[in-house]
Design a protein around this motif. Structure first.
Motif, PDB file in Angstrom:
ATOM      1  N   GLN A 184      39.820  55.686  25.112  1.00  0.00           N
ATOM      2  CA  GLN A 184      39.768  54.805  24.894  1.00  0.00           C
ATOM      3  C   GLN A 184      39.010  53.406  24.345  1.00  0.00           C
ATOM      4  O   GLN A 184      38.154  54.101  23.267  1.00  0.00           O
ATOM      5  CB  GLN A 184      38.394  54.561  25.774  1.00  0.00           C
ATOM      6  N   VAL A 185      39.868  52.383  23.731  1.00  0.00           N
ATOM      7  CA  VAL A 185      39.901  52.069  22.383  1.00  0.00           C
ATOM      8  C   VAL A 185      39.570  50.237  22.977  1.00  0.00           C
ATOM      9  O   VAL A 185      40.062  49.839  24.348  1.00  0.00           O
ATOM     10  CB  VAL A 185      40.845  52.219  21.825  1.00  0.00           C
ATOM     11  N   HIS A 186      39.126  49.812  22.068  1.00  0.00           N
ATOM     12  CA  HIS A 186      39.131  48.350  22.582  1.00  0.00           C
ATOM     13  C   HIS A 186      39.279  47.787  23.674  1.00  0.00           C
ATOM     14  O   HIS A 186      37.846  47.744  23.899  1.00  0.00           O
ATOM     15  CB  HIS A 186      40.769  47.660  21.988  1.00  0.00           C
ATOM     16  N   THR A 187      39.914  47.158  24.656  1.00  0.00           N
ATOM     17  CA  THR A 187      39.542  46.721  26.048  1.00  0.00           C
ATOM     18  C   THR A 187      38.963  47.492  26.782  1.00  0.00           C
ATOM     19  O   THR A 187      37.572  47.010  27.175  1.00  0.00           O
ATOM     20  CB  THR A 187      40.731  46.190  26.696  1.00  0.00           C
ATOM     21  N   TYR A 188      39.173  48.641  27.087  1.00  0.00           N
ATOM     22  CA  TYR A 188      38.177  49.230  26.714  1.00  0.00           C
ATOM     23  C   TYR A 188      37.442  50.018  27.071  1.00  0.00           C
ATOM     24  O   TYR A 188      36.503  51.030  26.576  1.00  0.00           O
ATOM     25  CB  TYR A 188      39.375  51.294  28.121  1.00  0.00           C
ATOM     26  N   ALA A 189      36.657  49.277  25.240  1.00  0.00           N
ATOM     27  CA  ALA A 189      35.373  49.919  24.586  1.00  0.00           C
ATOM     28  C   ALA A 189      34.256  50.594  25.558  1.00  0.00           C
ATOM     29  O   ALA A 189      33.228  50.704  25.029  1.00  0.00           O
ATOM     30  CB  ALA A 189      35.446  49.455  23.391  1.00  0.00           C
ATOM     31  N   GLY A 190      33.472  49.735  25.674  1.00  0.00           N
ATOM     32  CA  GLY A 190      32.656  49.889  26.158  1.00  0.00           C
ATOM     33  C   GLY A 190      32.262  49.220  27.975  1.00  0.00           C
ATOM     34  O   GLY A 190      32.592  48.035  28.290  1.00  0.00           O
ATOM     35  N   THR A 191      30.578  49.315  28.773  1.00  0.00           N
ATOM     36  CA  THR A 191      29.993  48.552  29.863  1.00  0.00           C
ATOM     37  C   THR A 191      28.960  48.957  29.874  1.00  0.00           C
ATOM     38  O   THR A 191      28.271  49.682  28.480  1.00  0.00           O
ATOM     39  CB  THR A 191      31.416  49.296  31.647  1.00  0.00           C
ATOM     40  N   SER A 192      27.942  47.715  30.937  1.00  0.00           N
ATOM     41  CA  SER A 192      26.825  48.563  30.653  1.00  0.00           C
ATOM     42  C   SER A 192      26.842  48.196  32.828  1.00  0.00           C
ATOM     43  O   SER A 192      27.274  47.746  33.008  1.00  0.00           O
ATOM     44  CB  SER A 192      26.367  46.726  29.965  1.00  0.00           C
ATOM     45  N   ALA A 193      24.951  48.916  32.923  1.00  0.00           N
ATOM     46  CA  ALA A 193      25.185  48.117  34.367  1.00  0.00           C
ATOM     47  C   ALA A 193      25.024  46.363  34.651  1.00  0.00           C
ATOM     48  O   ALA A 193      25.497  46.253  36.070  1.00  0.00           O
ATOM     49  CB  ALA A 193      24.124  49.053  34.327  1.00  0.00           C
ATOM     50  N   LEU A 194      24.854  45.749  33.984  1.00  0.00           N
ATOM     51  CA  LEU A 194      25.040  44.155  34.155  1.00  0.00           C
ATOM     52  C   LEU A 194      26.279  43.836  34.252  1.00  0.00           C
ATOM     53  O   LEU A 194      26.328  43.423  35.136  1.00  0.00           O
ATOM     54  CB  LEU A 194      24.438  44.044  32.923  1.00  0.00           C
ATOM     55  N   ALA A 195      27.321  44.849  33.268  1.00  0.00           N
ATOM     56  CA  ALA A 195      28.495  44.274  32.949  1.00  0.00           C
ATOM     57  C   ALA A 195      29.564  44.674  35.078  1.00  0.00           C
ATOM     58  O   ALA A 195      29.826  43.605  35.155  1.00  0.00           O
ATOM     59  CB  ALA A 195      29.340  45.011  32.327  1.00  0.00           C
ATOM     60  N   MET A 196      28.443  46.343  34.882  1.00  0.00           N
ATOM     61  CA  MET A 196      29.803  46.291  36.650  1.00  0.00           C
ATOM     62  C   MET A 196      28.563  45.279  37.300  1.00  0.00           C
ATOM     63  O   MET A 196      29.279  45.086  38.652  1.00  0.00           O
ATOM     64  CB  MET A 196      28.777  47.663  37.329  1.00  0.00           C
ATOM     65  N   LEU A 197      27.002  45.262  37.329  1.00  0.00           N
ATOM     66  CA  LEU A 197      26.561  44.099  38.916  1.00  0.00           C
ATOM     67  C   LEU A 197      27.326  43.134  38.482  1.00  0.00           C
ATOM     68  O   LEU A 197      28.063  42.213  39.634  1.00  0.00           O
ATOM     69  CB  LEU A 197      25.288  44.055  38.547  1.00  0.00           C
ATOM     70  N   THR A 198      28.059  41.940  37.896  1.00  0.00           N
ATOM     71  CA  THR A 198      28.942  41.611  37.260  1.00  0.00           C
ATOM     72  C   THR A 198      30.025  41.027  38.247  1.00  0.00           C
ATOM     73  O   THR A 198      30.431  40.671  38.363  1.00  0.00           O
ATOM     74  CB  THR A 198      28.769  40.348  36.046  1.00  0.00           C
ATOM     75  N   ALA A 199      30.818  42.412  37.380  1.00  0.00           N
ATOM     76  CA  ALA A 199      31.740  42.099  38.210  1.00  0.00           C
ATOM     77  C   ALA A 199      31.633  42.838  40.049  1.00  0.00           C
ATOM     78  O   ALA A 199      33.164  42.304  40.609  1.00  0.00           O
ATOM     79  CB  ALA A 199      32.184  44.210  37.374  1.00  0.00           C
ATOM     80  N   THR A 200      30.963  43.532  40.278  1.00  0.00           N
ATOM     81  CA  THR A 200      31.328  43.431  41.533  1.00  0.00           C
ATOM     82  C   THR A 200      30.689  41.955  42.618  1.00  0.00           C
ATOM     83  O   THR A 200      31.503  41.829  43.264  1.00  0.00           O
ATOM     84  CB  THR A 200      29.458  43.649  41.823  1.00  0.00           C
ATOM     85  N   GLU A 201      30.458  41.252  41.883  1.00  0.00           N
ATOM     86  CA  GLU A 201      29.642  39.535  42.116  1.00  0.00           C
ATOM     87  C   GLU A 201      30.982  38.530  42.080  1.00  0.00           C
ATOM     88  O   GLU A 201      32.115  38.277  42.797  1.00  0.00           O
ATOM     89  CB  GLU A 201      28.878  38.867  42.037  1.00  0.00           C
ATOM     90  N   VAL A 202      32.083  38.775  41.061  1.00  0.00           N
ATOM     91  CA  VAL A 202      33.018  38.391  40.757  1.00  0.00           C
ATOM     92  C   VAL A 202      34.035  38.861  41.673  1.00  0.00           C
ATOM     93  O   VAL A 202      35.050  38.063  41.662  1.00  0.00           O
ATOM     94  CB  VAL A 202      33.473  39.221  39.322  1.00  0.00           C
ATOM     95  N   LYS A 239      33.720  39.067  44.420  1.00  0.00           N
ATOM     96  CA  LYS A 239      33.556  39.117  46.000  1.00  0.00           C
ATOM     97  C   LYS A 239      33.802  37.401  45.697  1.00  0.00           C
ATOM     98  O   LYS A 239      34.041  36.619  46.671  1.00  0.00           O
ATOM     99  CB  LYS A 239      32.019  39.156  46.177  1.00  0.00           C
ATOM    100  N   GLU A 240      33.809  36.666  44.735  1.00  0.00           N
ATOM    101  CA  GLU A 240      33.954  35.549  44.517  1.00  0.00           C
ATOM    102  C   GLU A 240      35.595  34.988  43.859  1.00  0.00           C
ATOM    103  O   GLU A 240      35.773  33.741  44.661  1.00  0.00           O
ATOM    104  CB  GLU A 240      32.996  34.800  43.247  1.00  0.00           C
ATOM    105  N   VAL A 241      36.061  35.838  42.730  1.00  0.00           N
ATOM    106  CA  VAL A 241      37.480  35.128  42.897  1.00  0.00           C
ATOM    107  C   VAL A 241      38.246  34.696  43.946  1.00  0.00           C
ATOM    108  O   VAL A 241      39.236  33.885  43.947  1.00  0.00           O
ATOM    109  CB  VAL A 241      38.072  36.214  41.566  1.00  0.00           C
ATOM    110  N   PRO A 242      38.959  35.377  44.826  1.00  0.00           N
ATOM    111  CA  PRO A 242      39.714  35.067  45.991  1.00  0.00           C
ATOM    112  C   PRO A 242      39.504  33.569  46.251  1.00  0.00           C
ATOM    113  O   PRO A 242      40.011  32.931  46.858  1.00  0.00           O
ATOM    114  CB  PRO A 242      39.117  36.308  46.953  1.00  0.00           C
ATOM    115  N   ASN A 243      38.332  33.493  46.242  1.00  0.00           N
ATOM    116  CA  ASN A 243      37.557  31.410  46.774  1.00  0.00           C
ATOM    117  C   ASN A 243      38.830  30.473  45.967  1.00  0.00           C
ATOM    118  O   ASN A 243      38.861  29.780  46.381  1.00  0.00           O
ATOM    119  CB  ASN A 243      36.421  31.404  46.613  1.00  0.00           C
ATOM    120  N   TRP A 244      38.948  31.587  44.849  1.00  0.00           N
ATOM    121  CA  TRP A 244      39.839  30.029  43.573  1.00  0.00           C
ATOM    122  C   TRP A 244      41.280  30.276  43.457  1.00  0.00           C
ATOM    123  O   TRP A 244      41.595  29.843  42.778  1.00  0.00           O
ATOM    124  CB  TRP A 244      38.762  30.664  41.985  1.00  0.00           C
ATOM    125  N   PHE A 245      41.854  31.232  44.468  1.00  0.00           N
ATOM    126  CA  PHE A 245      42.925  31.665  44.625  1.00  0.00           C
ATOM    127  C   PHE A 245      43.693  30.047  44.418  1.00  0.00           C
ATOM    128  O   PHE A 245      45.253  30.096  43.270  1.00  0.00           O
ATOM    129  CB  PHE A 245      43.486  32.518  45.087  1.00  0.00           C
TER     130      PHE A 245
END
Length: 218
Positions: A90-108, A110-116
């Protein structure tokens, strides 16, 4: 492709044929959708590989999955997870994460199909605007959805570099700032970009392209 080729997409039939041939030989297929995935391609699906029915064994995605501010990327593995895990670094793009990032991703997700549909519509706006400069002599334009790029055309590397420098100066003067890459530029507006804002940005961008073209002709 991403920034290496200024957003140039594979020809659909060529990519489908390549995937079929390597699969027939028992080779695993990985689709890197860090830049084009999550609907940015404008084809109405989360991943471009699904829209083009590539059926890869692995799909990578990231960055925009957590709305940008938080470092998060992922890998979806359909087949061969044990083999992949054995040699995974794991390097570069996959270098780190957090609980806040995971929670944000869950909402993303849900939301992103509305913008297809919006991504497709804005992509068509970019295409029709930049098509005026896609002459193969001054500029080559390529892309789809909300991932586009332009490559300046010149066999002389020095002249090509000069063209890019003139373009950068014009952009700075007119207050527009695309993503500059080797030999050209890229446009990657946010998925929810306002149409009026995009039109204004494209108006300034095309003004800069006209200035540079005139400078080179004089």
């Amino acid at each position: 492709s991403g920034s290496s080729y200024a957003g140039r997409p594979w020809p659909k039939a060529l990519l489908q044929g390549a995937v079929q041939r390597v699969k027939a030989r028992g080779i695993k297929v990985l689709c890197d959708e860090i830049m084009c995935g999550l609907g940015r391609h404008g084809l109405g699906t989360l991943f471009m590989s699904k829209a083009w029915q590539l059926e890869p064994d692995v799909v990578t995605f990231g960055k925009s999955i957590s709305a940008g501010p938080f470092p998060l990327s992922g890998i979806i593995v359909k087949d061969g997870a044990d083999e992949l895990q054995a040699g995974l670094v794991q390097v570069h793009t996959y270098a780190g994460t957090s609980a806040l990032a995971m929670l944000t991703a869950t909402e993303v997700l849900k939301e992103v199909p509305n913008w297809f549909n919006h991504a497709h519509k804005m992509g068509e706006l970019i295409r029709t605007t930049l098509e005026l400069f896609n002459d193969g002599k001054f500029l080559t334009v390529q892309g789809m959805g909300l991932l586009w790029g332009g490559t300046f055309v010149d066999a002389d590397p020095a002249r090509k570099l000069k063209t890019l420098e003139l373009f950068k100066a014009a952009c700075q003067e007119d207050g527009v700032w695309p993503y500059f890459v080797l030999g050209g530029f890229m446009l990657t507006p946010p998925m929810d970009v306002d149409e009026a804002d995009l039109k204004l940005g494209l108006e300034r961008l095309t003004s800069c392209l006209k200035k540079v073209k005139q400078q080179l002709e004089n």
